[in-house]
Scaffold this motif. Structure first.
Motif, PDB file in Angstrom:
ATOM      1  N   PHE A 131      49.613  48.564  26.477  1.00 29.11           N
ATOM      2  CA  PHE A 131      49.049  49.100  27.498  1.00 29.11           C
ATOM      3  C   PHE A 131      47.653  49.441  27.136  1.00 29.11           C
ATOM      4  O   PHE A 131      47.088  49.421  26.000  1.00 29.11           O
ATOM      5  N   PRO A 132      46.659  49.234  28.139  1.00 32.88           N
ATOM      6  CA  PRO A 132      45.234  49.492  27.883  1.00 32.88           C
ATOM      7  C   PRO A 132      44.843  50.786  27.236  1.00 32.88           C
ATOM      8  O   PRO A 132      45.013  51.896  27.748  1.00 32.88           O
ATOM      9  N   THR A 133      44.206  50.905  26.090  1.00 33.08           N
ATOM     10  CA  THR A 133      43.682  52.141  25.388  1.00 33.08           C
ATOM     11  C   THR A 133      42.330  52.369  25.578  1.00 33.08           C
ATOM     12  O   THR A 133      42.002  53.620  25.070  1.00 33.08           O
ATOM     13  N   LYS A 134      41.573  51.502  26.146  1.00 28.42           N
ATOM     14  CA  LYS A 134      40.336  51.817  26.493  1.00 28.42           C
ATOM     15  C   LYS A 134      39.760  50.982  27.757  1.00 28.42           C
ATOM     16  O   LYS A 134      40.330  49.833  27.861  1.00 28.42           O
ATOM     17  N   THR A 135      38.843  51.673  28.520  1.00 27.05           N
ATOM     18  CA  THR A 135      38.478  50.909  29.732  1.00 27.05           C
ATOM     19  C   THR A 135      37.182  51.305  30.174  1.00 27.05           C
ATOM     20  O   THR A 135      36.334  51.733  29.449  1.00 27.05           O
ATOM     21  N   ILE A 136      36.744  50.361  31.070  1.00 30.04           N
ATOM     22  CA  ILE A 136      35.350  50.789  31.760  1.00 30.04           C
ATOM     23  C   ILE A 136      35.703  51.303  33.098  1.00 30.04           C
ATOM     24  O   ILE A 136      36.409  50.650  33.796  1.00 30.04           O
ATOM     25  N   GLN A 137      34.822  52.352  33.454  1.00 29.24           N
ATOM     26  CA  GLN A 137      35.059  52.978  34.795  1.00 29.24           C
ATOM     27  C   GLN A 137      33.555  52.916  35.441  1.00 29.24           C
ATOM     28  O   GLN A 137      32.535  53.510  34.715  1.00 29.24           O
ATOM     29  N   VAL A 138      33.337  52.432  36.511  1.00 29.89           N
ATOM     30  CA  VAL A 138      32.132  52.483  37.328  1.00 29.89           C
ATOM     31  C   VAL A 138      32.120  53.536  38.315  1.00 29.89           C
ATOM     32  O   VAL A 138      32.927  53.908  39.222  1.00 29.89           O
ATOM     33  N   ASP A 139      31.017  54.344  38.500  1.00 34.58           N
ATOM     34  CA  ASP A 139      30.852  55.340  39.408  1.00 34.58           C
ATOM     35  C   ASP A 139      30.446  54.450  40.722  1.00 34.58           C
ATOM     36  O   ASP A 139      29.450  54.175  40.907  1.00 34.58           O
ATOM     37  N   LEU A 140      31.367  54.864  41.743  1.00 29.48           N
ATOM     38  CA  LEU A 140      31.073  54.323  43.011  1.00 29.48           C
ATOM     39  C   LEU A 140      30.505  55.164  43.990  1.00 29.48           C
ATOM     40  O   LEU A 140      30.114  54.855  45.365  1.00 29.48           O
ATOM     41  N   THR A 141      30.182  56.400  43.639  1.00 31.34           N
ATOM     42  CA  THR A 141      29.566  57.479  44.527  1.00 31.34           C
ATOM     43  C   THR A 141      27.991  57.128  44.715  1.00 31.34           C
ATOM     44  O   THR A 141      27.437  57.493  45.611  1.00 31.34           O
ATOM     45  N   LYS A 142      27.295  56.188  43.849  1.00 32.27           N
ATOM     46  CA  LYS A 142      26.157  55.866  43.896  1.00 32.27           C
ATOM     47  C   LYS A 142      25.797  55.017  44.974  1.00 32.27           C
ATOM     48  O   LYS A 142      26.883  54.116  45.506  1.00 32.27           O
ATOM     49  N   PRO A 143      24.793  54.831  45.516  1.00 30.46           N
ATOM     50  CA  PRO A 143      24.409  53.713  46.491  1.00 30.46           C
ATOM     51  C   PRO A 143      24.522  52.331  45.952  1.00 30.46           C
ATOM     52  O   PRO A 143      24.624  52.339  44.730  1.00 30.46           O
TER      53      PRO A 143
END
Length: 280
Positions: A96-108
């Protein structure tokens, strides 16, 4: 936020793959039985703290020969205590992935796009200039073809791919899934199977032909997935796994470099845990 693996749709997906769902404090776990030898138990991103006594009770009831635990982020004082339990070992080869990248979509949108690397912004523009068109698919067939074709191009036999994608579609689509396909001259060259739950969009599966990669279709496709996720009121875009230096798998380096170009924040999950039959 509750991880997608703790949703009814995900439980339904695993049911289609032959897993049984058991309810415990903080969420659900999954049991796969095998004739004569017992069962495997998967605990995936359950809300901490982990109810070990309940998990082990279910393990005994189902004659489990292995328990696999993929932990959610736990900032409590009990986190280290849970990670260092003597009867569980750190799984050095996590499934299972133990590290990921998350992008903040609340920005314009312009701010999100400008957070991409220069090379990634250029790739998106090149794909548009090359005439790549992105559309939502109405079923899974084109994506399935793309996934199998891309695996064959890597000399990988697409074992169980049909079953995986068909059951994902049956469990999640249309309420919690979207399929995006990139076309060049009306020919499919790349695709994304996007899942979403609790305001998080997951880059669950992706595929691209060699031609699609040369035309930069995957970069444009990901950007279109960002925009679609924003329209669905998602606040986070989760790339669902990148290379983790704690458990180095060289095969993950290529797609990790691709994902890093979109900016975002690196997220580390606690170590995966494993317990085998002799411990019961």
């Amino acid at each position: 936020m509750i991880d997608i693996r703790q949703t009814p749709d995900y439980a339904n997906y695993l049911k289609l793959l032959g897993w049984k769902t058991e309810k415990i404090s903080g969420g659900q776990i999954f049991v796969k039985k095998f004739p004569l030898i017992g069962s495997i138990i998967k605990v995936q991103r359950i809300k901490p703290p982990l109810p070990f006594a309940e998990i082990e009770k279910i393990a005994k009831q189902n004659r489990a020969f292995q328990i696999l635990i993929d932990q959610e982020i736990n900032k409590s004082k009990r986190a280290k205590e849970q990670e260092s339990r003597i009867d569980f070992k750190i799984n050095q080869k996590p499934y299972f992935p133990t590290k990921t990248i998350q992008v903040d979509l609340t920005k314009p949108e312009p701010e999100i796009f400008n957070s991409f690397s220069e090379a990634k912004r250029r790739a998106v523009r090149k794909a548009e200039k090359n005439g790549i068109m992105v559309k939502q698919a109405k079923d899974f067939r084109e994506f399935l073809w793309l996934k199998k074709h891309s695996l064959w191009e890597k000399n990988i036999i697409p074992f169980a791919t049909d079953n995986e994608i068909k059951n994902l579609y049956l469990a999640f689509y249309p309420k919690s899934a979207k399929i995006l396909i990139a076309y060049f001259q009306e020919k499919p060259v790349a695709g994304i199977f996007l899942l979403h739950a609790n305001k998080v969009a997951y880059y669950w599966l992706a595929a691209a032909t060699k031609e699609g990669k040369k035309m930069f279709a995957p970069s444009l496709l990901a950007w279109e997935a960002f925009k679609l996720a924003k329209k669905m009121n998602c606040e986070i875009f989760d790339f669902e796994g990148i290379y983790d230096e704690r458990y180095p798998v060289k095969a993950w380096l290529g797609f990790t470099k691709f994902k890093e170009g979109f900016g975002g924040k690196e997220i580390y999950f606690p170590p995966s845990l494993i317990k085998n039959r002799f411990s019961f």
